[in-house]
Write an enzyme that holds these catalytic residues in place. Structure first.
Site, PDB file in Angstrom:
ATOM      1  N   CYS A 177       0.823  -1.223   0.000  1.00 40.07           N
ATOM      2  CA  CYS A 177       0.000   0.000   0.000  1.00 40.07           C
ATOM      3  C   CYS A 177       0.852   1.266   0.000  1.00 40.07           C
ATOM      4  O   CYS A 177       0.371   2.342  -0.358  1.00 40.07           O
ATOM      5  CB  CYS A 177      -0.944  -0.007   1.191  1.00 40.07           C
ATOM      6  N   HIS A 215      -3.290   7.586   1.655  1.00 41.09           N
ATOM      7  CA  HIS A 215      -3.697   6.241   1.250  1.00 41.09           C
ATOM      8  C   HIS A 215      -5.096   6.009   1.801  1.00 41.09           C
ATOM      9  O   HIS A 215      -5.385   6.338   2.954  1.00 41.09           O
ATOM     10  CB  HIS A 215      -2.709   5.222   1.820  1.00 41.09           C
ATOM     11  N   ASN A 234     -10.071   0.084  -0.442  1.00 43.06           N
ATOM     12  CA  ASN A 234      -8.610   0.157  -0.376  1.00 43.06           C
ATOM     13  C   ASN A 234      -8.041  -0.449  -1.665  1.00 43.06           C
ATOM     14  O   ASN A 234      -8.129  -1.662  -1.874  1.00 43.06           O
ATOM     15  CB  ASN A 234      -8.140  -0.620   0.857  1.00 43.06           C
TER      16      ASN A 234
HETATM   17  O1  UT7 Z   1      -3.845  -0.637   3.345  1.00 40.94           O
HETATM   18  C1  UT7 Z   1      -2.982  -1.384   4.132  1.00 40.94           C
HETATM   19  C2  UT7 Z   1      -3.133  -1.021   5.537  1.00 40.94           C
HETATM   20  N1  UT7 Z   1      -4.347  -1.572   6.072  1.00 40.94           N
HETATM   21  C3  UT7 Z   1      -5.062  -0.844   6.869  1.00 40.94           C
HETATM   22  O2  UT7 Z   1      -4.774   0.303   7.088  1.00 40.94           O
HETATM   23  C4  UT7 Z   1      -6.230  -1.492   7.546  1.00 40.94           C
HETATM   24  C5  UT7 Z   1      -6.152  -1.171   9.012  1.00 40.94           C
HETATM   25  N2  UT7 Z   1      -7.226  -1.759   9.799  1.00 40.94           N
HETATM   26  C6  UT7 Z   1      -8.526  -1.388   9.680  1.00 40.94           C
HETATM   27  O3  UT7 Z   1      -8.907  -0.612   8.825  1.00 40.94           O
HETATM   28  C7  UT7 Z   1      -9.489  -1.920  10.705  1.00 40.94           C
HETATM   29  O4  UT7 Z   1      -8.764  -2.581  11.710  1.00 40.94           O
HETATM   30  C8  UT7 Z   1     -10.559  -2.874  10.135  1.00 40.94           C
HETATM   31  C9  UT7 Z   1     -11.572  -2.096   9.297  1.00 40.94           C
HETATM   32  C10 UT7 Z   1      -9.890  -3.948   9.309  1.00 40.94           C
HETATM   33  C11 UT7 Z   1     -11.340  -3.554  11.254  1.00 40.94           C
HETATM   34  O5  UT7 Z   1     -11.871  -2.601  12.149  1.00 40.94           O
HETATM   35  P1  UT7 Z   1     -11.648  -2.744  13.722  1.00 40.94           P
HETATM   36  O6  UT7 Z   1     -12.427  -1.686  14.368  1.00 40.94           O
HETATM   37  O7  UT7 Z   1     -10.165  -2.759  13.981  1.00 40.94           O
HETATM   38  O8  UT7 Z   1     -12.287  -4.131  14.043  1.00 40.94           O
HETATM   39  P2  UT7 Z   1     -11.625  -5.475  14.632  1.00 40.94           P
HETATM   40  O9  UT7 Z   1     -10.699  -6.091  13.642  1.00 40.94           O
HETATM   41  O10 UT7 Z   1     -11.082  -5.186  16.005  1.00 40.94           O
HETATM   42  O11 UT7 Z   1     -12.902  -6.381  14.773  1.00 40.94           O
HETATM   43  C12 UT7 Z   1     -14.001  -6.023  15.622  1.00 40.94           C
HETATM   44  C13 UT7 Z   1     -15.086  -7.079  15.460  1.00 40.94           C
HETATM   45  C14 UT7 Z   1     -14.567  -8.506  15.589  1.00 40.94           C
HETATM   46  O12 UT7 Z   1     -15.525  -9.256  16.274  1.00 40.94           O
HETATM   47  P3  UT7 Z   1     -15.314  -9.638  17.850  1.00 40.94           P
HETATM   48  O13 UT7 Z   1     -14.024 -10.408  17.883  1.00 40.94           O
HETATM   49  O14 UT7 Z   1     -15.221  -8.310  18.547  1.00 40.94           O
HETATM   50  O15 UT7 Z   1     -16.524 -10.419  18.159  1.00 40.94           O
HETATM   51  C15 UT7 Z   1     -14.510  -8.988  14.145  1.00 40.94           C
HETATM   52  O16 UT7 Z   1     -14.662 -10.399  14.039  1.00 40.94           O
HETATM   53  O17 UT7 Z   1     -15.683  -6.999  14.162  1.00 40.94           O
HETATM   54  C16 UT7 Z   1     -15.714  -8.292  13.553  1.00 40.94           C
HETATM   55  N3  UT7 Z   1     -15.651  -8.146  12.118  1.00 40.94           N
HETATM   56  C17 UT7 Z   1     -16.740  -7.969  11.337  1.00 40.94           C
HETATM   57  N4  UT7 Z   1     -18.042  -7.884  11.641  1.00 40.94           N
HETATM   58  C18 UT7 Z   1     -18.903  -7.682  10.632  1.00 40.94           C
HETATM   59  C19 UT7 Z   1     -14.557  -8.136  11.313  1.00 40.94           C
HETATM   60  N5  UT7 Z   1     -14.921  -7.963  10.038  1.00 40.94           N
HETATM   61  C20 UT7 Z   1     -16.259  -7.851  10.027  1.00 40.94           C
HETATM   62  C21 UT7 Z   1     -17.213  -7.644   9.012  1.00 40.94           C
HETATM   63  N6  UT7 Z   1     -18.521  -7.556   9.362  1.00 40.94           N
HETATM   64  N7  UT7 Z   1     -16.880  -7.513   7.708  1.00 40.94           N
END
Ligand code: UT7
Length: 323
Positions: free
Chosen positions: A114, A250, A280
Site C-alpha cells: 500500500c 492512502h 482500499n
Molecule cells: O492498506 C494497508 C493497511 N491496512 C489498513 O490500514 C487497515 C487497518 N485496519 C482497519 O482498517 C481496521 O482494523 C478494520 C476495518 C480492518 C477492522 O476494524 P476494527 O475496528 O479494527 O475491528 P476489529 O478487527 O477489532 O474487529 C471487531 C469485530 C470482531 O468481532 P469480535 O471479535 O469483537 O466479536 C470482528 O470479528 O468486528 C468483527 N468483524 C466484522 N463484523 C462484521 C470483522 N470484520 C467484520 C465484518 N462484518 N466484515
C-alpha cells in the site's frame, strides 16, 4: 536554481463493475452498516475476469498522458507500483510500455504494497534529479480482488481494484519550498511487522495465496506512523502542517484518515477522501485520489500536497509536493 520533478499530468481508471457493500451480506456474516462505520467504505470496483493490472495501468497512463498533452514517445521511463502484477515476470511496467507503443526508455515495477505509490514517486523523483530521465510515468495499479479470501469477512470487504497515474517532468525551480514539484520524500519500513499484513503464497511457495491481515494491529501503527512520516517530510521541505492545502492519504480506512489529519492539527476540509467509492486499492489509492481530487476541483496548481501511506512490511512513507 535546482532540478524539480513536476506533475504535468494525472489520470485514473476504474473497472466498470461497481460492487456495493450489500453484495457481501448474501454470503458473509456482515452488514453494510458494519463496513461503513468501521471503514468508511460504501462500494468498490472489481476488474472483469479478463482484465489485468497492466490493462488498468495502461488506461490510467493514457489518461495521464492526455492530461499532460503528451504522447507515449515523450516518456523516458515507467515506474509502476503494484503487488498484483499480471505475471511473475516480466514486470507489469513493461506490459504497459508495450501497450502504449513505447519502443525506447525503460520500465520497471516497485513493490511496497500500500506504500507502493509513495515509494514509486520517490524513486522517479530521484531518477529525475539524477538526470536519468526527463519525463516519467508513475503508476499505481492493483487487482486486489484476485488475492481475497472470500470467506474472510475481516479482509474481503475492504479492498478494490483500480489504477492512477502521474506524469512527472524535470523542470528547474528556484530551490525554495515555493517551487512546483516534489519538495521532499520520507520512506520507512520495519520488517519485524511482516506478519501483520501479508499474502500467504507466492512463487517460491508454489501457491498464489490470499491476503491475511491483523487489521486492528495495523490500525494501531497507522495513525502514529503516518502523522510522523508526513511531519518528517514536511520538515525536510522546511514546511509545517499549517502550509498544507491537501493531505492526499492512502485510502484504507476513514478512521485512519481522519485520525492522521487530527494528529497533524488539520481539519477534514484539507483531506481528499475517496475511500467511500474505491475501498482500499493499495498502491493505486493515492494516484486515484489525486486524479479524482483534481477532477472535483479540490486540487489546483500551486497547492501544497502531502501524500502518506502505510501497508504490508510494514512499509510507510510520505511525499510533499507542490501541484
Ligand atoms: O492498506 C494497508 C493497511 N491496512 C489498513 O490500514 C487497515 C487497518 N485496519 C482497519 O482498517 C481496521 O482494523 C478494520 C476495518 C480492518 C477492522 O476494524 P476494527 O475496528 O479494527 O475491528 P476489529 O478487527 O477489532 O474487529 C471487531 C469485530 C470482531 O468481532 P469480535 O471479535 O469483537 O466479536 C470482528 O470479528 O468486528 C468483527 N468483524 C466484522 N463484523 C462484521 C470483522 N470484520 C467484520 C465484518 N462484518 N466484515
Amino acid at each position: 536554481m535546482t532540478g524539480r520533478a513536476v506533475v504535468v499530468g494525472v489520470g485514473h481508471y476504474l473497472p466498470e463493475r461497481v460492487v456495493p457493500n450489500s453484495h457481501f451480506e448474501a454470503t458473509l456474516d456482515t452488514t453494510d452498516e458494519w463496513i461503513q462505520s468501521r471503514s468508511g467504505i460504501q462500494r468498490r470496483h472489481f476488474a472483469a475476469e479478463d482484465e489485468t493490472t497492466s490493462d488498468l495501468a495502461a488506461h490510467a497512463a493514457r489518461a495521464a498522458l492526455a492530461d499532460a498533452g503528451l504522447q507515449a514517445g515523450d516518456i523516458d521511463a515507467i515506474v509502476l507500483a503494484t503487488s498484483t502484477a499480471d505475471l511473475t515476470f516480466p514486470s507489469a511496467a513493461t506490459m504497459v510500455q508495450a501497450a502504449l507503443g513505447m519502443d525506447k526508455g525503460f520500465a520497471f515495477d516497485v513493490q511496497a504494497v500500500c506504500a507502493g505509490f509513495v515509494y514509486a514517486l520517490s524513486t522517479a523523483n530521484a531518477m529525475i534529479l539524477a538526470g536519468q530521465a526527463k519525463r516519467v510515468l508513475v503508476i499505481g495499479a492493483e487487482t486486489f480482488s484476485r488475492i481475497m479470501d472470500w470467506t474472510d469477512r475481516s479482509t474481503c470487504v475492504l479492498f478494490g481494484d483500480g489504477a492512477g497515474a502521474l506524469v512527472l517532468e524535470s523542470q528547474t525551480g528556484a530551490g525554495t519550498s515555493a517551487d512546483r514539484g516534489i519538495l521532499s520524500t520520507d520512506l520507512n519500513s520495519d520488517g519485524r511487522y511482516k506478519d501483520l499484513l501479508y499474502v500467504d503464497g507466492g512463487v517460491s511457495t508454489q501457491t498464489t495465496g490470499h491476503l491475511r491481515m491483523q487489521g486492528n494491529q495495523v490500525f494501531r501503527h497507522a495513525v502514529e506512523k503516518l502523522a510522523s512520516t508526513a511531519e518528517t517530510a514536511l520538515d525536510k521541505a522546511g514546511l509545517s502542517a499549517n502550509d498544507v492545502d491537501w493531505i492526499v492519504p492512502h485510502q484504507a480506512n476513514i478512521r485512519i484518515i481522519s485520525g492522521t489529519a487530527r494528529k497533524m492539527g488539520l481539519s477534514m476540509d484539507h483531506v481528499v477522501v475517496t475511500v467511500q467509492d474505491h475501498g482500499n486499492t493499495s498502491a493505486a489509492s493515492i494516484p486515484l485520489a489525486l486524479s479524482v481530487g483534481k477532477q472535483r476541483g479540490q486540487i489546483n496548481s500551486g497547492d501544497l500536497i502531502v501524500t502518506e501511506a502505510i501497508g504490508g512490511g510494514l512499509a510507510w512513507g510520505a511525499v510533499v509536493l507542490r501541484w
